[in-house]
Design a protein around this motif. Structure first.
Motif, PDB file in Angstrom:
ATOM      1  N   LYS A 196     106.689 -13.783   8.872  1.00 58.13           N
ATOM      2  CA  LYS A 196     106.181 -14.739   7.915  1.00 58.13           C
ATOM      3  C   LYS A 196     105.497 -13.674   6.855  1.00 58.13           C
ATOM      4  O   LYS A 196     105.883 -14.011   5.513  1.00 58.13           O
ATOM      5  N   ARG A 197     105.058 -13.176   7.101  1.00 56.83           N
ATOM      6  CA  ARG A 197     103.809 -12.147   5.941  1.00 56.83           C
ATOM      7  C   ARG A 197     104.706 -10.789   5.099  1.00 56.83           C
ATOM      8  O   ARG A 197     104.914 -10.631   4.637  1.00 56.83           O
ATOM      9  N   GLY A 222     107.750 -11.438   5.283  1.00 58.03           N
ATOM     10  CA  GLY A 222     108.567 -12.056   4.017  1.00 58.03           C
ATOM     11  C   GLY A 222     110.105 -12.640   4.529  1.00 58.03           C
ATOM     12  O   GLY A 222     111.660 -12.939   3.632  1.00 58.03           O
ATOM     13  N   ASN A 268     113.022 -14.519   7.570  1.00 62.19           N
ATOM     14  CA  ASN A 268     113.157 -15.860   7.659  1.00 62.19           C
ATOM     15  C   ASN A 268     113.203 -15.422   8.576  1.00 62.19           C
ATOM     16  O   ASN A 268     113.884 -14.507   9.564  1.00 62.19           O
TER      17      ASN A 268
END
Length: 82
Positions: free
Chosen positions: A20-21, A23, A25
């Motif tokens: 997630k850091r 970016g 998915n």
């Protein structure tokens, strides 16, 4: 980042957090390492079923590395981090 891991759940949390850091998915990361989104999700939720090969591919894709060291060294390093 210096993160001691002692349980499978911590592995899943670390992998998901780094993904997630960055970016990404699950589909994007899965494509990079040759896994489906469904398998990527399963590995984050139940990392006790991950193979070493899958773990190393995921770590490389997430710009992380695996370091194994004595616990005594880990405790000393953690104290110095503070």
């Amino acid at each position: 980042m210096h993160q001691p891991i002692r349980t499978p759940a911590q592995v899943g949390q670390l992998l998901q957090g780094q993904r997630k850091r960055l970016g990404l998915n699950q589909t994007e990361l899965g494509t990079q390492i040759g896994l489906s989104q469904k398998r990527q999700s399963a590995l984050e939720l139940a990392p006790d079923r991950i193979t070493l090969e899958q773990l190393l591919r995921m770590l490389a894709a997430l710009d992380l590395e695996l370091i194994i060291q004595d616990r005594a060294t880990s405790k000393t390093d953690s104290a110095q981090d503070w």
